[in-house]
Scaffold this active site. Structure first.
Site, PDB file in Angstrom:
ATOM      1  N   TYR A 129       0.838  -1.210  -0.110  1.00  0.00           N
ATOM      2  CA  TYR A 129      -0.074  -0.083   0.038  1.00  0.00           C
ATOM      3  C   TYR A 129       0.875   1.145   0.018  1.00  0.00           C
ATOM      4  O   TYR A 129       1.654   1.424   0.930  1.00  0.00           O
ATOM      5  CB  TYR A 129      -0.950   0.125   1.050  1.00  0.00           C
ATOM      6  N   GLN A 193     -11.317  -0.091   1.927  1.00  0.00           N
ATOM      7  CA  GLN A 193     -11.782  -0.907   0.624  1.00  0.00           C
ATOM      8  C   GLN A 193     -10.572  -1.584   0.048  1.00  0.00           C
ATOM      9  O   GLN A 193     -10.676  -2.780  -0.686  1.00  0.00           O
ATOM     10  CB  GLN A 193     -12.456  -0.028  -0.175  1.00  0.00           C
ATOM     11  N   ASN A 221      -3.927   5.626   6.849  1.00  0.00           N
ATOM     12  CA  ASN A 221      -4.655   6.391   7.879  1.00  0.00           C
ATOM     13  C   ASN A 221      -5.301   5.358   8.792  1.00  0.00           C
ATOM     14  O   ASN A 221      -5.047   4.025   8.602  1.00  0.00           O
ATOM     15  CB  ASN A 221      -5.761   7.390   7.322  1.00  0.00           C
ATOM     16  N   THR A 244       2.897   9.621  12.286  1.00  0.00           N
ATOM     17  CA  THR A 244       4.548   9.540  12.147  1.00  0.00           C
ATOM     18  C   THR A 244       5.206  10.165  13.376  1.00  0.00           C
ATOM     19  O   THR A 244       4.479  11.233  14.050  1.00  0.00           O
ATOM     20  CB  THR A 244       5.105  10.125  10.857  1.00  0.00           C
ATOM     21  N   GLN A 266       9.268  16.567  10.079  1.00  0.00           N
ATOM     22  CA  GLN A 266       8.151  15.401  10.424  1.00  0.00           C
ATOM     23  C   GLN A 266       6.824  15.959  10.534  1.00  0.00           C
ATOM     24  O   GLN A 266       5.656  15.314  10.137  1.00  0.00           O
ATOM     25  CB  GLN A 266       8.525  14.483  11.682  1.00  0.00           C
ATOM     26  N   HIS A 269       3.953  15.902   7.866  1.00  0.00           N
ATOM     27  CA  HIS A 269       3.093  14.902   7.173  1.00  0.00           C
ATOM     28  C   HIS A 269       1.741  14.912   7.537  1.00  0.00           C
ATOM     29  O   HIS A 269       0.888  14.529   6.781  1.00  0.00           O
ATOM     30  CB  HIS A 269       3.600  13.596   8.032  1.00  0.00           C
ATOM     31  N   GLU A 335       9.531   6.081  16.532  1.00  0.00           N
ATOM     32  CA  GLU A 335       9.604   5.734  14.865  1.00  0.00           C
ATOM     33  C   GLU A 335      10.667   6.102  14.494  1.00  0.00           C
ATOM     34  O   GLU A 335      11.776   5.381  13.918  1.00  0.00           O
ATOM     35  CB  GLU A 335       8.552   6.233  14.024  1.00  0.00           C
ATOM     36  N   HIS A 336      11.225   7.072  14.494  1.00  0.00           N
ATOM     37  CA  HIS A 336      12.693   7.710  14.181  1.00  0.00           C
ATOM     38  C   HIS A 336      13.401   8.299  15.334  1.00  0.00           C
ATOM     39  O   HIS A 336      12.446   9.494  16.020  1.00  0.00           O
ATOM     40  CB  HIS A 336      12.438   8.904  13.016  1.00  0.00           C
ATOM     41  N   ASP A 369      14.357   8.699   5.068  1.00  0.00           N
ATOM     42  CA  ASP A 369      12.951   8.617   4.214  1.00  0.00           C
ATOM     43  C   ASP A 369      13.284   8.361   2.611  1.00  0.00           C
ATOM     44  O   ASP A 369      12.331   7.683   2.004  1.00  0.00           O
ATOM     45  CB  ASP A 369      12.284  10.089   4.268  1.00  0.00           C
ATOM     46  N   GLU A 423       2.736 -34.993  30.070  1.00  0.00           N
ATOM     47  CA  GLU A 423       1.816 -34.141  29.478  1.00  0.00           C
ATOM     48  C   GLU A 423       0.423 -34.935  29.731  1.00  0.00           C
ATOM     49  O   GLU A 423      -0.654 -34.072  29.162  1.00  0.00           O
ATOM     50  CB  GLU A 423       2.295 -33.457  28.417  1.00  0.00           C
ATOM     51  N   HIS A 428       0.653 -39.448  22.068  1.00  0.00           N
ATOM     52  CA  HIS A 428       1.928 -39.118  21.498  1.00  0.00           C
ATOM     53  C   HIS A 428       3.237 -40.053  21.526  1.00  0.00           C
ATOM     54  O   HIS A 428       3.740 -40.391  20.533  1.00  0.00           O
ATOM     55  CB  HIS A 428       2.183 -37.868  22.147  1.00  0.00           C
TER      56      HIS A 428
END
Length: 441
Positions: A129, A193, A221, A244, A266, A269, A335-336, A369, A423, A428
């Site tokens: 994506y 979707q 998003n 971000t 940043q 964004h 994240e960064h 980036d 067990e 087994h």
């Protein structure tokens, strides 16, 4: 300009610290209620529902979901040469880094006649994506496609939202990036979707098959994130990405202009983007605020940046020492994370929790980036405490292959039976003993 939290001399315990630090609040659970009807409709009605929601959310209805090959070719032919050269460089550097991540199969001899081999097998078909909201993200195409190709994924489909401005196609730079990377299956669909049709598959308006995928990766998003959460299990996902984040650990040696510029980079964004400065120097904090006041007024997306920087998710945290600063950034798990201190390499080597670490004054997040060679699809929301960014490993599955001879099984049979009995799973043990029933006779 930035909200301030003073922790000098009193850094709380990790749990309290995580609750104290600024962080964007994203309610994925609330978005699930809005996403569920979309996902269900796409499952039940296929492309008809995809196009209805596309028209509703994106203001355009493509003729087909799949983008014709001619449009990919045209986008590449018309791509600005400077942008093409930049993408070529980004792709080359990313391929260099990600090629070294590919694991080889390993065979371990456990006993005479007994081996376990770990085979690394790529996911068969992956949906990638690339967002298309407030900005255009051909770099996200690079960051998703390159590690998937390095892993050996055989079938890739790229999804990106259609744009009314471009006649119902994704942004042409996104299409050009796909073409450069050799991705010939691109779908003009975004949001929840997109995840739904990737998971369930459909038949396009021209009768061609939109085959379902095994895994979906890439940021988006809150609605896309909610759809990934809802469909996890039908598909694998990389992570639930949130807004971000950048955190900068700096001392008095840092350049206030560099720090301010990176915080702004940043913040542009998204209004929910988080920009956090952790510093031992109140003088630097003051200087950064002054730089922000000047630079925010001059940047293109002034309103968006200003909203993000003044929001509760952004701020300055004052600490007494760099050691305290490390406690703070490890609790935050950005994240960064940039390290702008006198001994940046040594400090960076002590970081435990971050999606990616940027060392010193000449490794800004913007480099990562685009052209560092690293991957920019990274864990947000503190997930870097337990998760990694996108890599070749994301697209690989380890499969153990167990190969034992009769003698090797016989040697360990008694121990298997003992553990099975412990067990209370006697069948087994019996499954092993059945192979040696002739011994007693």
């Amino acid at each position: 300009m930035l909200n301030r939290t003073d922790l000098r001399g009193r850094v709380p315990r990790p749990a309290e610290l995580r609750a104290t630090l600024p962080r964007a609040e994203v309610n994925v659970d609330a978005a699930l209620h809005q996403v569920r009807p979309v996902v269900d409709a796409v499952r039940d009605r296929g492309v008809e529902a995809v196009l209805e929601y596309t028209e509703k959310f994106d203001g355009v209805r493509p003729a087909t979901v799949r983008v014709p090959q001619a449009e990919l070719d045209r986008a590449l032919a018309e791509l600005d040469p400077a942008v093409r050269a930049a993408l070529d460089e980004a792709i080359a550097r990313a391929r260099t880094v990600h090629a070294d991540q590919r694991r080889g199969d390993v065979t371990t001899q456990v006993a005479d006649g007994g081996t376990v081999t770990e085979r690394w097998v790529p996911v068969s078909r992956v949906g990638l994506y690339a967002p298309g909201g407030l900005a255009v993200y051909p770099s996200s195409v690079v960051m998703n496609v390159v590690p998937a190709q390095a892993a050996g994924v055989g079938s890739l489909v790229l999804c990106s939202p259609p744009q009314a401005e471009f006649g119902g196609l994704p942004h042409p730079t996104t299409l050009a990036a796909a073409a450069l990377l050799g991705v010939d299956e691109v779908w003009a669909v975004g949001g929840a979707q997109a995840v739904a049709v990737l998971a369930h598959g459909a038949v396009d308006t021209d009768g061609s098959e939109l085959a379902p995928v095994d895994m979906v990766t890439g940021p988006g998003n809150v609605y896309l994130t909610a759809a990934k959460r809802m469909l996890r299990g039908i598909i694998g996902i990389d992570s639930e990405a949130g807004p971000t984040e950048i955190a900068i650990l700096a001392d008095e040696t840092a350049d206030a202009g560099h720090v301010a510029a990176d915080l702004i980079s940043q913040a542009e964004h998204d209004t929910l983007a988080a920009s956090v400065l952790v510093t031992t120097s109140e003088q630097l904090a003051d200087a950064v605020d002054a730089e922000l006041e000047r630079r925010v007024a001059e940047t293109k997306h002034t309103e968006r940046v200003d909203t993000a920087l003044r929001g509760p998710q952004s701020g300055t945290v004052l600490v007494s020492t760099v050691d305290e600063g490390l406690q703070v950034v490890d609790a935050y798990a950005a994240e960064h994370l940039e390290i702008q201190t006198a001994d940046a390499r040594d400090v960076a080597a002590r970081v435990r929790n971050a999606g990616a670490v940027f060392v010193g004054p000449y490794a800004p997040v913007s480099l990562g980036d685009y052209c560092a060679g690293s991957n920019h699809v990274l864990p947000t929301g503190g997930f870097a405490r337990h998760s990694s960014g996108l890599s070749v490993q994301t697209f690989l599955r380890g499969i153990h292959v167990i190969d034992y001879s009769e003698a090797a099984l016989r040697e360990v049979a008694g121990k298997v039976v003992a553990l099975a009995d412990a067990e209370d799973l006697p069948a087994h043990g019996e499954a092993v003993q059945a192979r040696f029933e002739g011994d007693a006779r």
